[in-house]
Design an enzyme around this catalytic site. Structure first.
Site, mmCIF file in Angstrom:
data_model
loop_
_atom_site.group_PDB
_atom_site.id
_atom_site.type_symbol
_atom_site.label_atom_id
_atom_site.label_comp_id
_atom_site.label_asym_id
_atom_site.label_seq_id
_atom_site.Cartn_x
_atom_site.Cartn_y
_atom_site.Cartn_z
ATOM 1 N N LYS A 52 25.818 34.119 38.789
ATOM 2 C CA LYS A 52 27.563 34.718 38.772
ATOM 3 C C LYS A 52 28.392 33.466 39.196
ATOM 4 O O LYS A 52 29.329 33.534 38.911
ATOM 5 C CB LYS A 52 27.456 36.017 39.507
ATOM 6 C CG LYS A 52 27.285 37.199 39.029
ATOM 7 C CD LYS A 52 26.897 38.436 40.025
ATOM 8 C CE LYS A 52 26.188 39.510 39.055
ATOM 9 N NZ LYS A 52 26.067 40.516 40.265
ATOM 10 N N GLN A 96 26.099 42.675 45.889
ATOM 11 C CA GLN A 96 24.934 42.952 45.165
ATOM 12 C C GLN A 96 24.071 44.140 45.781
ATOM 13 O O GLN A 96 23.454 44.126 46.790
ATOM 14 C CB GLN A 96 24.196 41.516 45.142
ATOM 15 C CG GLN A 96 23.017 41.299 44.298
ATOM 16 C CD GLN A 96 23.513 41.505 42.719
ATOM 17 O OE1 GLN A 96 24.601 41.138 42.554
ATOM 18 N NE2 GLN A 96 22.681 41.940 41.937
ATOM 19 N N ASP A 119 33.355 45.424 39.972
ATOM 20 C CA ASP A 119 32.193 46.301 39.655
ATOM 21 C C ASP A 119 32.428 47.350 38.904
ATOM 22 O O ASP A 119 31.810 48.148 38.271
ATOM 23 C CB ASP A 119 31.197 46.458 40.907
ATOM 24 C CG ASP A 119 29.881 45.587 40.784
ATOM 25 O OD1 ASP A 119 29.280 45.058 39.849
ATOM 26 O OD2 ASP A 119 29.189 45.584 42.084
HETATM 27 N N1 GUN Z 1 22.413 44.693 40.938
HETATM 28 C C1 GUN Z 1 22.189 44.680 39.418
HETATM 29 N N2 GUN Z 1 23.069 44.805 38.679
HETATM 30 C C2 GUN Z 1 24.457 44.716 39.625
HETATM 31 C C3 GUN Z 1 25.591 44.986 39.215
HETATM 32 O O1 GUN Z 1 26.241 44.898 37.962
HETATM 33 N N3 GUN Z 1 26.316 44.944 40.370
HETATM 34 C C4 GUN Z 1 25.951 44.929 41.592
HETATM 35 N N4 GUN Z 1 26.696 44.970 42.675
HETATM 36 N N5 GUN Z 1 24.759 44.778 41.988
HETATM 37 C C5 GUN Z 1 23.652 44.815 40.827
#
Ligand code: GUN
Length: 295
Positions: A52, A96, A119
């Protein structure tokens, strides 16, 4: 059979986002900023967060990663989120998941300012999506990426039967609600199947568009689909494969080889839905910046 190439679309999208970030900078002297919080040392999460941050920088956004210890208290995490909510240089906040056991994930979701919730997990954003108010809403990245793929490949959706297999808050529920909306690339009749559904093949065989988000390798087989179906495979499953260097390979929730003989279009794994999610996260962050700057 048409391969829906998420890798290519995500590259196109990233180039478009890069140009938009340059326009933002020319108009305001500022660029969008995304802050990602990671608590603990889960190796898969570390890879996601690194990707990311890397992509964020590639397109000219400011990326900040806050690493917190595995024994961080819920209060310390919530205090950090409140600080970011009040920081005008932060346009997107992502915590996350999964989080360590001592932290309530829902409390964290509620603490993030909905206008920075890139998100799309906050109930305000999910509620806006359900009600069809997409203008001030963030759609969670995987369903949003699938919408983008259906749109760019001009898949006919109006009045079609979309069957979503899986009911998670991150994929299945927002996906089904999105396909129900009256938008381009949606406007479907929608069925949701889940672990308690009796006779899943009865439903999947009726699908014009089948979205598989189950988390089981090869769950959807050729006998479960009708000829001409468009199949979107959200699964990312590791299976052992001694012939590869790592000893494993990634496969989807759909038996690609079998189903591809029957379907009219399919997303591959890897290279389908996966590459789209980071691109959509950055699109959400750009959208947050544009809303906050009245662009
Ligand atoms: N863990 C796995 N995929 C995601 C996501 O799209 N967002 C977040 N915050 N955590 C994740």
């Amino acid at each position: 059979m048409l391969i829906i190439d998420g890798k290519k679309v995500s590259l196109d999208l990233k180039n478009e986002l890069k140009a938009s970030v340059e326009t933002c900078q020319a108009q305001t002297g500022k660029v969008p900023g995304l802050t990602v919080i990671i608590v603990g040392h889960d190796p898969a999460s570390q890879v996601y967060v690194r990707n990311k941050a890397k992509t964020c920088k590639e397109i000219g956004m400011i990326s900040t990663v806050i690493e917190m210890a595995a024994d961080t208290t819920e209060k310390d995490l919530l205090d950090t989120i409140h600080r970011l909510n009040n920081d005008p240089a932060v346009h997107g906040i992502l915590v996350q998941q999964p989080l360590p056991k001592q932290i309530d994930e829902f409390a964290v979701t509620l603490a993030i300012d909905p206008s920075k919730d890139v998100d799309g997990f906050h109930p305000e954003n999910l509620g806006r999506l359900v009600m069809g108010h997409l203008d001030k809403c963030f759609v969670s990245c995987t369903p949003y990426g699938i919408l983008e793929l259906l749109g760019r490949y001009k898949i006919e959706t109006k009045g079609k039967h979309c069957v979503v297999v899986g009911r998670s808050n991150i994929v299945g529920k927002p996906m089904a609600n999105l396909m129900l909306q009256k938008l381009e690339a949606t406007n479907c009749t929608v069925t949701i199947c889940h672990s308690a559904t009796k006779n899943i093949p009865f439903y999947t065989r009726q699908a014009d568009i089948l979205i598989a988000a189950i988390g089981k390798a090869g769950f959807i087989t050729a006998d479960m689909v009708k000829p001409g179906v468009v199949v979107i495979d959200v699964g990312i499953n590791r299976i052992e494969d001694p012939s590869t260097k790592s000893g494993y390979r990634l496969v989807g929730d759909v038996d690609f080889e079998g189903v591809s003989a029957v379907a009219s279009a399919m997303t591959p794994v890897p290279g389908g839905v996966g590459p789209m999610t980071i691109a959509m996260l950055l699109k959400n962050t750009l959208q947050s910046f544009q809303r906050k700057n009245d662009l």
